[in-house]
Structures are given as C-alpha cells and as structure tokens.
Design a protein around this motif. Structure first.
Motif, PDB file in Angstrom:
ATOM      1  N   TYR A 446       0.834  -1.200   0.000  1.00  0.00           N
ATOM      2  CA  TYR A 446       0.000   0.000   0.000  1.00  0.00           C
ATOM      3  C   TYR A 446       0.868   1.248   0.000  1.00  0.00           C
ATOM      4  O   TYR A 446       2.059   1.207   0.327  1.00  0.00           O
ATOM      5  N   VAL A 485      -3.615   5.985  -0.502  1.00  0.00           N
ATOM      6  CA  VAL A 485      -3.961   6.448  -1.850  1.00  0.00           C
ATOM      7  C   VAL A 485      -3.823   5.340  -2.888  1.00  0.00           C
ATOM      8  O   VAL A 485      -4.276   5.493  -4.024  1.00  0.00           O
ATOM      9  N   GLY A 486      -3.195   4.232  -2.511  1.00  0.00           N
ATOM     10  CA  GLY A 486      -3.052   3.120  -3.441  1.00  0.00           C
ATOM     11  C   GLY A 486      -2.800   1.832  -2.690  1.00  0.00           C
ATOM     12  O   GLY A 486      -2.196   1.841  -1.615  1.00  0.00           O
ATOM     13  N   ASP A 550      -0.139   9.447  -8.826  1.00  0.00           N
ATOM     14  CA  ASP A 550      -1.059   9.715  -7.722  1.00  0.00           C
ATOM     15  C   ASP A 550      -0.976   8.651  -6.632  1.00  0.00           C
ATOM     16  O   ASP A 550      -1.762   8.659  -5.687  1.00  0.00           O
ATOM     17  N   LYS A 552      -1.459   5.396  -7.073  1.00  0.00           N
ATOM     18  CA  LYS A 552      -2.253   4.207  -7.382  1.00  0.00           C
ATOM     19  C   LYS A 552      -1.335   3.057  -7.801  1.00  0.00           C
ATOM     20  O   LYS A 552      -0.315   3.262  -8.457  1.00  0.00           O
TER      21      LYS A 552
END
Length: 599
Positions: A446, A485-486, A550, A552
């Motif tokens: 993550y 965010v990912g 970003d 991801k």
C-alpha cells in the motif's frame, strides 16, 4: 583484520543445463582475509542476453534479486509445524535437500523487451553455502557497490554491477573481520561510496568484547545481543565497528535476552538509513535473531522482539556515535495479555525523509503492525508517535480482510524520493496468529500520502491527528496523518501470503535513449519470502507493480514467469542457468542499470 584482495581471476568456459542451452560461465575471484579464494560465477544465458540487446537498440534495466538455495533445513520447519502428519515429500524434496549455491539473479526489467521477466544470469557465490541471503541496500545509484548480506554466514559481499548483466566480486568481509557483531542485515551507501551495515546479532564470542574506541560490551554470543553498526569501504573491507548498546543497558522489562545479560539490551539493529546533510543515522531494532529460528512453533518470549529505534551522530563518518534510544509507544490495540502484537513490537525497519526542508523519519513494526514518525531525527531525544495502523489499509488491499493491524508481518517501508509518498509491503497475518478462529489477512503493498504530515513541521505538537482509539486504528487518525492512496494484493485470498520486501524503480528512459534517475518512481518490485526457518516462508515469487503519479498501484500482468506463464517470477523451479538445484528463496531486490546505459 583487513582482507587482502588479489587480482581477479576471470575464466571463461561453456556449459549447458537441461532447461538452459549454451550458458556462458564467467568467474571472478578474490582472495579474502583467510587467504582463501572467494568468487562470483556468472551463468549467462547466451540467447537471452543476445535477445535483450535487441535490434531496436533499447537500453536495458535490470532487477537484481539476492536469493538463497532451499534445502532440507528450510523445508523441515513446515513439516514440524504441520505435525502430526507425514515428513515425506517425494523426489522433489529429496532433490532440494542438499545445499546448493546462493546467487544474485539478473532479471530483465525493461518493459516491452522480448526477454522481459526472464532470468538472463544467475551469479552464484562460493565457496560459502547456506549464506541465507538477506538484504542489500535500499536503493542503487550509478557507481555504487552493491552490498549483500549473508545472514547465517555472517559475511558481507561487495559486487561490481557496472557491466550488467555480468557481475564481478569486489571483495567479501568474513566473520573474523566483524568480531563485534554477527548476522548482517541491511546497508546504507554513503555519497563517498562506502556503506554502513547493521549487524543484528551479538559479538561472535560470548563474554566481554572491546571495540577500537575502547568501549566494552558483554554479549551472549553469535546471533545474540548486542549488535553493532559496521562501516565498510567499497570492497567490503571493515573501516570501523560501532557498538549499538548503551553503557547502562536498556529497559529490563521490555528487553529480554537469552541467555540473560547483566545489562539487558534491545540493541539488535536491523533497518538503517542516513541523512548525511543532517549528520544523522537511524537504526531500528528488530529482535535477538537466533531465538526467532530456534523454535519456529512457539517463540520463547515476546520481549525478544524490540520496541526501540536508535539515532546516531555521524559527523565523523568513520565513528558513528550513539545519541539516543527511543522506545516506541504502545497504541489503542495493545493488550497486556498479548504483548507480541502491541503496536510497538518488532521495529523491523526505518526510512528517512529526503528533502532538505524535512528532518523526519518513519519506523514500522512487524508484529505490531503500525507506522511511527518523528519530525526531527536531530533532536537530543526524538519524539515518536504512531501515525498509521496497518489495519486501516487492510480492506484497501483486499475487501475480505478485517481491520486489525496486529500481526501484519510488515517488512519493507520506504519514502518516495520526493517525500510525497510512503511505500509499505506487508505479508499479511497468518491464519491462527491471533487465536484458533483467526482467519488471517491477505497481504500486499500500500501507498500512503504523507505530504500533510511533513508539512506540519518539525514539532510533534504541531501535528494534527492522533491514533488514540481502536476506531482510528481501523480508519485512520485524521488531521495531518497519512491516508491510503493506493493498494494492491499479492496472492489475494491467501492469509500471510504477501510480500516481505521491496524496492522502487528510480530510473526512467530519456529521449536521448539513456536512463536517468527520477524522483518519481513508476514501478515497485516485491518479493514473497522472509526466513524459512522462522516459520514464515512465502511462495518465493517476485512481482512488479505499476505505480501512478497519484500513488495508485496495480500488479504488472506482463511480468510473467518464463516457465509457468503465470504473473510473477517463480523462484520455485527445477533448474537455473547454474544447474538443476531446485527451489530458491528470493529475499531482496534492486533496480540497476549498467553504467554505459545510465546518465
């Protein structure tokens, strides 16, 4: 004791194996401190090396994976944990029973290449076997030596990777050269090309050990306590050894030792990163190492896993001086009946921020399943707070996960070069870890956005948000604290089947046809292996993930094994370029580019 290096003896011969025809063997040897010859032997797959230099002329990026041969001492742990039952395993187990050479696998990591994902070279090391290859440095830059540690052999190898896919051996440090510590773990390369390494285990011989600076520690022996930091030159020759122990010892309740020491210590440094501009080094204490593998079924004491982080003054690069020992705080999940899974337990890794305006660092706990932060590593006594719980990322990794971060088996943690993101790999909680009805959790990778946290400045009191309730452990602490965010699962649906280690890809291909370093990585690599004899093994696969600007994440579906066709490079295979030695254990990896292809 300094090693004497002889001129490298390079020999060229041809060989072939059942699965790899026309393998070119190139051996590079050096004489070490014991007067014996040590070597790296390349096994270059001629057709794949030729194909990697394809007609389009695109330069290549490589993924180097430091891997150990699997043998009966590794597979026996699973058999014991599964008793009652059969210890049989058929011909495959018999073939894997004997020790074979450990190696650096050179894998084509150039997306779009005809040999993408293929192992084009296995560079075996000798004559030592049973090295249990562990960590290298966290990131590679042009001109760097690669430092690679042998956990069980207490050796450090130095490799020249300037002419990949072929490697050369620059030197090797033997246990007789690091008598103040054992069990080498991780490395941090300095701007002058030298490196610091953590030796997690105690002095080689039990009893008093006196360092060159005149200080004396009393240790409980090889792979025990206390450990040290070693400064190496570019050929892995020892420049200095610095004790990680404090003169007065550490907290008796929180720091167990077996056998016990008069001055209890948590000084078992594992993770290591430095900020040279701040003259500060940070190390994280994980565990007294030998006790993690002596009994894979029932660990002797939860207090053999450490809750401490150490900061060092490195104004004199060759004489690191211990400044502070910080005890990470327990959080809202902590249960006195289960201290092993308290948030502070087993501080495996640390990572520093990178930009001049930032002075902070992060630390993560393997059994505790939490992420901590201090905004100022230069402080006399750095103030650490919990800023994230792995439980808050669990459902982003896999929807069937619960939100309990305890026992997440987190390993790799790393700030992005631009200080925007924090990358984290977790193996996931093994089934039954928290009790007989515990289903475990899927592991994966993550990404956290840390921009607001770093913008809050270098005082803890200016940081908004806290992890002070179980609800915040599961959902995030709000305010300036990091947010997910990912995320991407590895082996979805398999409890405790995710990655232990990782590396980011700091190279991009420029318009000039050469690679250049970037502060915005586009890929991550992760490996699913810890230490088999600890009882936490893995499926021995290496995966690549595509990383968006970003944050991801998505597993690269094109990075596939050349034999099975499945996603991820499988190190469980019958044969390698160096022969039919069976399964191997991939612990750590680095993205590397040959000097001629990098500007």
């Amino acid at each position: 004791m300094a090693a004497v290096l002889a001129v490298g003896a390079v020999t060229y011969t041809g060989s072939a194996t059942s699965a790899y025809a026309d393998v070119q063997v190139v051996k590079d040897a050096k004489k070490a401190a014991d007067g014996k010859e040590y070597w790296v032997q390349n096994h270059l797959v001629s057709k794949d090396v030729a194909a990697s230099r394809s007609a389009d002329g695109q330069r290549k990026k490589w993924l180097l994976v430091w891997a150990g041969d699997e043998n009966i001492a590794d597979t026996l742990v699973k058999d014991i944990k599964n008793l009652p039952g059969s210890l049989g395993g058929g011909l495959n187990k018999i073939k894997n029973a004997l020790p074979g050479p450990d190696f650096l696998a050179v894998i084509d990591a150039t997306q779009g290449s005809p040999t993408y994902g293929k192992v084009v070279n296995t560079a075996t090391v000798g004559p030592l076997v049973e090295n249990e290859p562990h960590h290298m440095q966290y990131v590679w830059h042009k001109g760097d030596t690669i430092y690679a540690g042998a956990l069980f052999a207490a050796a450090t190898y130095a490799f020249d990777v300037s002419a990949l896919p072929q490697l050369k051996l620059k030197g090797v440090s033997l246990p007789t050269q690091t008598l103040g510590g054992s069990v080498p773990d991780a490395y941090w390369v300095l701007k002058d090309g030298t490196a610091y390494g953590t030796y997690m285990g105690g002095p080689v011989v039990p009893g008093p050990h006196t360092y060159a600076n005149g200080s004396t520690v009393v240790g409980n022996g090889f792979a025990g306590s206390p450990g040290e930091v070693v400064h190496f030159d570019q050929n892995a020759q020892v420049l200095s050894e610095s004790p990680a122990a404090t003169p007065q010892g550490d907290n008796k309740k929180l720091c167990d030792n077996l056998p016990q020491l008069d001055k209890p210590t948590c000084a078992n440094p594992h993770g290591i990163q430095a900020r040279e501009d701040l003259n500060t080094l940070v190390t994280s204490d994980y565990a007294e190492p030998r006790n993690i593998i002596l009994d894979p079924v029932k660990q002797p004491s939860p207090y053999l896993r450490r809750p401490t982080v150490r900061t060092w003054d490195i104004s004199d690069r060759n004489k690191p001086k211990l400044k502070a020992v910080s005890y990470l705080p327990d959080g809202p999940r902590a249960d006195p009946a289960d201290p092993l899974h308290a948030e502070s337990r087993a501080v495996m890794e640390t990572t520093v921020t990178n930009l001049p305006g930032h002075k902070g660092a992060f630390a993560q706990t393997m059994q505790g399943g939490a992420v901590f932060y201090t905004p100022d590593i230069t402080a006399k006594e750095p103030h650490w707070i919990q800023v994230f719980d792995d439980g808050a990322a669990n459902k982003a990794i896999h929807p069937n996960n619960d939100s309990n971060g305890g026992g997440s088996n987190g390993g790799w943690i790393q700030t992005s070069p631009d200080d925007k993101y924090l990358y984290r790999a977790i193996t996931g909680r093994s089934k039954g870890a928290l009790g007989p009805d515990d289903p475990g959790t899927t592991g994966g990778v993550y990404v956290l956005d840390i921009q607001k946290l770093l913008a809050a400045g270098d005082k803890v009191e200016n940081i908004n948000g806290r992890i002070d309730t179980k609800e915040k452990s599961q959902q995030g602490g709000g305010g300036d604290l990091p947010t997910v965010v990912g995320a991407a699962p590895i082996n979805p649906g398999t409890p405790g089947g995710g990655p232990h280690w990782g590396a980011y890809d700091n190279f991009v291909l420029g318009d000039d046809g050469f690679y250049h370093e970037t502060d915005k990585p586009q890929h991550l690599a992760v490996s699913n292996y810890f230490v088999a004899r600890s009882g936490l093994d893995g499926d021995h696969k290496v995966n690549l993930l595509n990383l968006g600007q970003d944050g991801k994440l998505a597993v690269d579906q094109n990075f596939r094994d050349e034999f099975t066709g499945q996603v991820g490079i499988n190190f469980n295979r019958k044969t390698w370029p160096h022969g039919s030695f069976g399964n191997a254990k991939p612990h750590s990896e680095l993205f590397v580019v040959a000097d001629a292809d990098l500007k």
